[in-house]
Motif scaffolding. Sequence first.
Motif, mmCIF file in Angstrom:
data_model
loop_
_atom_site.group_PDB
_atom_site.id
_atom_site.type_symbol
_atom_site.label_atom_id
_atom_site.label_comp_id
_atom_site.label_asym_id
_atom_site.label_seq_id
_atom_site.Cartn_x
_atom_site.Cartn_y
_atom_site.Cartn_z
ATOM 1 N N LEU A 233 9.847 104.770 20.738
ATOM 2 C CA LEU A 233 9.610 103.697 21.704
ATOM 3 C C LEU A 233 8.302 102.980 21.400
ATOM 4 O O LEU A 233 8.224 101.748 21.460
ATOM 5 N N GLY A 234 7.273 103.771 21.078
ATOM 6 C CA GLY A 234 5.998 103.165 20.727
ATOM 7 C C GLY A 234 6.109 102.284 19.493
ATOM 8 O O GLY A 234 5.562 101.176 19.439
ATOM 9 N N ALA A 245 2.211 107.528 23.163
ATOM 10 C CA ALA A 245 1.530 108.482 24.042
ATOM 11 C C ALA A 245 1.055 107.821 25.327
ATOM 12 O O ALA A 245 0.940 108.474 26.373
ATOM 13 N N LEU A 246 0.758 106.511 25.253
ATOM 14 C CA LEU A 246 0.321 105.800 26.452
ATOM 15 C C LEU A 246 1.419 105.777 27.509
ATOM 16 O O LEU A 246 1.141 105.710 28.700
ATOM 17 N N LEU A 247 2.669 105.820 27.059
ATOM 18 C CA LEU A 247 3.776 105.821 28.013
ATOM 19 C C LEU A 247 3.753 107.089 28.862
ATOM 20 O O LEU A 247 3.992 107.045 30.072
ATOM 21 N N LEU A 248 3.472 108.230 28.220
ATOM 22 C CA LEU A 248 3.389 109.478 28.980
ATOM 23 C C LEU A 248 2.200 109.452 29.934
ATOM 24 O O LEU A 248 2.239 110.068 31.012
ATOM 25 N N SER A 249 1.142 108.738 29.552
ATOM 26 C CA SER A 249 0.004 108.587 30.462
ATOM 27 C C SER A 249 0.419 107.799 31.698
ATOM 28 O O SER A 249 -0.030 108.099 32.813
ATOM 29 N N CYS A 250 1.278 106.791 31.514
ATOM 30 C CA CYS A 250 1.783 106.035 32.669
ATOM 31 C C CYS A 250 2.524 106.960 33.634
ATOM 32 O O CYS A 250 2.345 106.883 34.854
ATOM 33 N N THR A 251 3.353 107.829 33.074
ATOM 34 C CA THR A 251 4.100 108.775 33.909
ATOM 35 C C THR A 251 3.158 109.704 34.657
ATOM 36 O O THR A 251 3.341 109.966 35.858
ATOM 37 N N ALA A 252 2.141 110.214 33.957
ATOM 38 C CA ALA A 252 1.204 111.148 34.581
ATOM 39 C C ALA A 252 0.404 110.486 35.690
ATOM 40 O O ALA A 252 0.194 111.071 36.765
ATOM 41 N N VAL A 253 -0.051 109.251 35.460
ATOM 42 C CA VAL A 253 -0.821 108.538 36.482
ATOM 43 C C VAL A 253 0.034 108.288 37.722
ATOM 44 O O VAL A 253 -0.408 108.483 38.864
ATOM 45 N N ALA A 295 7.284 95.224 29.068
ATOM 46 C CA ALA A 295 6.897 95.289 30.483
ATOM 47 C C ALA A 295 7.843 96.181 31.267
ATOM 48 O O ALA A 295 7.430 96.975 32.122
ATOM 49 N N THR A 296 9.132 96.061 30.981
ATOM 50 C CA THR A 296 10.127 96.893 31.663
ATOM 51 C C THR A 296 9.949 98.361 31.317
ATOM 52 O O THR A 296 10.135 99.244 32.168
ATOM 53 N N LEU A 297 9.560 98.632 30.063
ATOM 54 C CA LEU A 297 9.361 100.010 29.636
ATOM 55 C C LEU A 297 8.203 100.659 30.390
ATOM 56 O O LEU A 297 8.305 101.800 30.855
ATOM 57 N N VAL A 298 7.103 99.941 30.516
ATOM 58 C CA VAL A 298 5.954 100.477 31.268
ATOM 59 C C VAL A 298 6.350 100.715 32.723
ATOM 60 O O VAL A 298 6.015 101.757 33.315
ATOM 61 N N LEU A 299 7.067 99.761 33.318
ATOM 62 C CA LEU A 299 7.530 99.930 34.696
ATOM 63 C C LEU A 299 8.438 101.148 34.825
ATOM 64 O O LEU A 299 8.353 101.912 35.790
ATOM 65 N N ALA A 300 9.301 101.351 33.828
ATOM 66 C CA ALA A 300 10.215 102.490 33.859
ATOM 67 C C ALA A 300 9.463 103.811 33.835
ATOM 68 O O ALA A 300 9.804 104.746 34.574
#
Length: 394
Positions: A233-234, A245-253, A295-300
């Motif tokens: 995805l990255g 890895a930033l995507l997993l940070s979005c989930t954690a936050v 943008a949709t990916l970050v929102l997801a």
Amino acid sequence: MVRYFAGAVVARVGDEMSGPALLLAGYTVAGSASEASALLAGITVAAAAGGPVLGAVLDRRQRPGRLLAVALVLYATGLAVILTGLGRLPFGVTMLIAVLTGLLGPALSGGWTGQLPRVAAGDRLPRANALDAMTFGMASLSGPVLAGGLAEALGTSAAVVVSAGLIGSAAPAAWTLPARGTRVPRARPGALLGDLAAGARVVVGNPRLARATLASVVCCAAQGMLTACVPLLGERVLGGAGRGALLLSCTAVSALAANAVLARFPQGIAPDPVIWAGALIQAGAFALAATGRPATLVLALLLAGAGEGPQLTALFAVRHREAPDRLRGQIFTTGASLKITAFAAGAAIAGPLATWSLPGTLATAAGVAACAAPAFFAVPLRAGEPAEASPRPE
């Protein structure tokens, strides 16, 4: 409670650091991606196998915190020995050390959480439970970042050393955890197998506990599938595999924020519906991620955390409510082992599938997560049992 949470945070941050740090150290020292991943797989699979036994042994102790402290020290020592053996010992020997070390891994998750009712009993437990779930989010957010930063600044070996140091530094907090309120009877020879069987019967035979366990395990498989897709995805959506890895940070936050709200209003929602509702939220998030737009990916991923965080808090609440005190540690570590196994299985399935079709893999993950809700309701309640359970006195 201050000692409990201080110990939980540093131990779990160290645990979340140890996986990436060990992977990086194995690759740097051994020069082989396959050997590095084998080390990580060995320590993970062993954690899944060791959970029920570790929990049963904790339940047989008058002061389980002291055994927990010993397990933390041994786990930290094992990480240090693995690091020392890389490139010096035959890889088979190092792999054996990793497997033996991994048997103690559930001490940092279920083994620790199982002691919470003796720290925060009665009305304080729901809020403490939400805060405890937040420590997992904090660890998953900061651990990999610390591992990567230390590896870049001081080398991969330093990252492993620091992770081991954090885990070992939690031992004093574990040592001082309260003793059991009632006397634990002296165990008969061979009684450990009987305790393991009794714990399994409770997990399977208690409908509410079985519902929560089954739904959480199915969701963990879907989460493992998502994690396996993160590098691709990255690379394909965000312009670089490392950005995944930033995507997993979005989930954690997002999970942290959702659990912070639950900690503020701990009595607001019954935990049982949160488990299946959290699964449906994650299913929607994974389906949204399959669209492939930045943008949709970050929102997801933010949406996935909003489902995952409260679901974990609710799972802990159901376990605390339904588990008999004499089997509490085993039920928590067994649950952690089942989730680890499901996560690893999901990641293993998604790896080759993602190279064929990334959107198809994410859609499959969405389908798996969606199955958690019907799996929850597939376990029937006992005749005459109300849909909403009332809290049990500790």
